[in-house]
Design a protein around this motif. Sequence first.
Motif, PDB file in Angstrom:
ATOM      1  N   LEU A 269      -8.998  -1.272   6.225  1.00 54.22           N
ATOM      2  CA  LEU A 269      -9.595  -2.028   5.234  1.00 54.22           C
ATOM      3  C   LEU A 269      -8.449  -2.875   4.312  1.00 54.22           C
ATOM      4  N   ASP A 270      -8.485  -2.993   3.540  1.00 54.11           N
ATOM      5  CA  ASP A 270      -8.126  -4.351   2.744  1.00 54.11           C
ATOM      6  C   ASP A 270      -7.506  -2.836   0.710  1.00 54.11           C
ATOM      7  N   GLN A 271      -6.538  -3.551   0.583  1.00 59.26           N
ATOM      8  CA  GLN A 271      -5.725  -2.767  -0.034  1.00 59.26           C
ATOM      9  C   GLN A 271      -7.019  -2.545  -1.381  1.00 59.26           C
ATOM     10  N   LEU A 272      -7.886  -3.060  -2.072  1.00 56.16           N
ATOM     11  CA  LEU A 272      -8.684  -2.296  -2.766  1.00 56.16           C
ATOM     12  C   LEU A 272      -9.988  -1.391  -2.866  1.00 56.16           C
ATOM     13  N   TRP A 273     -10.357  -1.857  -0.813  1.00 54.72           N
ATOM     14  CA  TRP A 273     -11.103  -0.406  -0.573  1.00 54.72           C
ATOM     15  C   TRP A 273     -10.258   0.861  -0.360  1.00 54.72           C
ATOM     16  N   LEU A 274      -9.056   0.765  -0.020  1.00 56.77           N
ATOM     17  CA  LEU A 274      -8.265   1.388   0.611  1.00 56.77           C
ATOM     18  C   LEU A 274      -7.792   2.866  -0.425  1.00 56.77           C
ATOM     19  N   LEU A 275      -7.636   1.723  -1.969  1.00 56.36           N
ATOM     20  CA  LEU A 275      -7.675   2.402  -3.579  1.00 56.36           C
ATOM     21  C   LEU A 275      -8.498   3.164  -2.789  1.00 56.36           C
ATOM     22  N   PHE A 276     -10.279   2.416  -3.401  1.00 57.77           N
ATOM     23  CA  PHE A 276     -11.069   3.399  -3.678  1.00 57.77           C
ATOM     24  C   PHE A 276     -11.030   4.864  -3.156  1.00 57.77           C
ATOM     25  N   LEU A 277     -10.343   4.294  -2.009  1.00 58.36           N
ATOM     26  CA  LEU A 277     -11.261   5.444  -0.943  1.00 58.36           C
ATOM     27  C   LEU A 277      -9.833   6.520  -1.349  1.00 58.36           C
ATOM     28  N   VAL A 278      -8.407   6.477  -1.938  1.00 60.59           N
ATOM     29  CA  VAL A 278      -7.748   7.020  -2.210  1.00 60.59           C
ATOM     30  C   VAL A 278      -8.169   8.247  -3.443  1.00 60.59           C
ATOM     31  N   VAL A 279      -9.263   7.122  -3.973  1.00 58.85           N
ATOM     32  CA  VAL A 279      -9.443   7.742  -5.854  1.00 58.85           C
ATOM     33  C   VAL A 279     -11.096   8.651  -5.343  1.00 58.85           C
ATOM     34  N   PHE A 280     -11.436   7.900  -4.328  1.00 62.39           N
ATOM     35  CA  PHE A 280     -11.985   9.005  -4.252  1.00 62.39           C
ATOM     36  C   PHE A 280     -12.148  10.196  -3.372  1.00 62.39           C
ATOM     37  N   MET A 281     -10.992  10.500  -2.249  1.00 62.79           N
ATOM     38  CA  MET A 281     -10.850  11.745  -1.805  1.00 62.79           C
ATOM     39  C   MET A 281     -10.417  12.339  -3.105  1.00 62.79           C
ATOM     40  N   TYR A 282      -9.467  12.254  -4.177  1.00 61.85           N
ATOM     41  CA  TYR A 282      -8.979  13.173  -5.134  1.00 61.85           C
ATOM     42  C   TYR A 282     -10.318  13.451  -5.772  1.00 61.85           C
TER      43      TYR A 282
ATOM     44  N   ASN B 101       0.821  -1.251  -0.092  1.00 58.89           N
ATOM     45  CA  ASN B 101       0.055  -0.256   0.108  1.00 58.89           C
ATOM     46  C   ASN B 101       0.836   1.440  -0.155  1.00 58.89           C
ATOM     47  N   ARG B 102       1.770   1.098   0.018  1.00 59.44           N
ATOM     48  CA  ARG B 102       3.035   2.664  -0.106  1.00 59.44           C
ATOM     49  C   ARG B 102       2.996   3.343  -1.348  1.00 59.44           C
ATOM     50  N   LEU B 103       2.731   2.464  -2.308  1.00 56.64           N
ATOM     51  CA  LEU B 103       2.256   3.822  -3.070  1.00 56.64           C
ATOM     52  C   LEU B 103       0.877   4.660  -2.382  1.00 56.64           C
ATOM     53  N   LEU B 104       0.159   4.114  -2.497  1.00 49.79           N
ATOM     54  CA  LEU B 104      -1.599   5.124  -2.296  1.00 49.79           C
ATOM     55  C   LEU B 104      -1.188   6.196  -0.130  1.00 49.79           C
ATOM     56  N   PHE B 105      -0.273   5.340   0.150  1.00 46.39           N
ATOM     57  CA  PHE B 105       0.063   6.303   1.502  1.00 46.39           C
ATOM     58  C   PHE B 105       1.164   6.917   0.265  1.00 46.39           C
ATOM     59  N   LEU B 106       2.005   7.099  -0.618  1.00 47.40           N
ATOM     60  CA  LEU B 106       2.301   8.273  -1.319  1.00 47.40           C
ATOM     61  C   LEU B 106       1.460   9.336  -1.645  1.00 47.40           C
ATOM     62  N   GLY B 107       0.558   8.577  -2.366  1.00 48.06           N
ATOM     63  CA  GLY B 107      -0.291   8.949  -2.581  1.00 48.06           C
ATOM     64  C   GLY B 107      -1.209  10.438  -1.984  1.00 48.06           C
ATOM     65  N   CYS B 108      -1.747   9.860  -0.722  1.00 48.19           N
ATOM     66  CA  CYS B 108      -1.800  10.675   0.112  1.00 48.19           C
ATOM     67  C   CYS B 108      -1.000  11.762   0.337  1.00 48.19           C
ATOM     68  N   VAL B 109       0.196  11.318   1.372  1.00 52.09           N
ATOM     69  CA  VAL B 109       1.290  12.807   2.011  1.00 52.09           C
ATOM     70  C   VAL B 109       1.547  13.466   0.451  1.00 52.09           C
ATOM     71  N   LEU B 110       1.346  13.149  -0.777  1.00 52.46           N
ATOM     72  CA  LEU B 110       1.996  14.083  -1.676  1.00 52.46           C
ATOM     73  C   LEU B 110       1.043  14.432  -2.442  1.00 52.46           C
TER      74      LEU B 110
END
Length: 387
Positions: free
Chosen positions: A339-352, A265-274
């Motif tokens: 959350l698992d990875q797919l739901w985390l991905l959905f969360l990050v996309v939703f925030m964007y 999930n590191r790429l998702l974390f970077l997507g939030c930090v950046l």
Amino acid sequence: MNILDQQIILEFFRANYELFMACVFLGTFAVTFYLIPKVLWVSKERNLMASVNERSAHSTAIPSFGGVAFYITLILVLSILQSMRLTFVGNHLIAAITILFMVGLKDDLVISTAKVKLVGQITAALFVIFSPELDLTNLYGFLGIHEIHPLIGIFLKGFFVIALINAYNLIDGIDGLGAITGIIISGVYAWVFYGTGQPYYVLVSLSVAGVLTAFLRYNFGRRKKMFMGDSGSLIIGLLLAFLSIRHLVMEPNVPLMTQGYDPGNRLLFLGCVLFIPVFDTLRVIIIRKINGTSPFSADRNHAHHVLLDLGLSHFKASACFGLLNLLIISIYLYFSNKLDQLWLLFLVVFMYAAAFLLFAKLKAIGRAKASSAHASVGSDVAEEVKV
């Protein structure tokens, strides 16, 4: 310095790690705080001021050489750290920073072409992406991807470095935004690397935070005011990219932030930090493509222009973006272990997506406000003509 002296220094460092952290932050703050007035004086004496145009968020000529103070301070700190032999990546970092500083300083002085800046960025990126400590050969299960070919890793790192350098450069359009965003990102990385036992990267992160914290005083100043310029934004963007890649390539068995953290999930974390530089860059590119203009053309479609058009000051607009970035990071951290990875991905996309919709609404409000003000002025003029 012989091997015995290095061992003594390293032992002292390990025994006083937290003290070194405080000294690095306060030291970089103090040196930058001392240097900027000197650079400001020289800039005014030589009449080296940033020109004002229709896209400028300022109405008077201001020196844009904060990067000179950044460079001197950061090279000083990196050279000291390199003498301690905490890592060998420092030499590559010093070379990359120097190249980008020269490119940025030339642009601040006489305006460089896009081609010259891109060549400089690629050259600097090569020093980072070929560093042995930053090898990217595994995504640890992100979207089911594990091991990747080294050439793919090199391409991804190169794209990441150049993209983030330019994204950070783009957000540096109003007072405080670049500095506040950089402080938040480097502060988060300092916390991450401290928790994972990587002292060199902690100190680099704190150096960036210390430099930018000192710069804020002069970026928001009135009589003593300074912009970081391309010489500053390019090297800060490079350092943030360097720290981001280091986070991405950490070993999977290194504990990070919370128990059960999935390295995939590191790429998702970077997507939030950046979030701020990535969101603003994507938003601008999409708007320009919709309008049929070049993604590289200059305009007033940046997110910070939206807040300025609503009547917010530079300080309030920058503070809003800082709070938004912290909110995005906090939401991700709260759900990262739930959350698992797919739901985390959905969360990050939703925030964007939510941020895109929010700023579209704010831009519409700003246009309506501007139209109303224009109509009001027209009405007043008509009344005066009647009289």
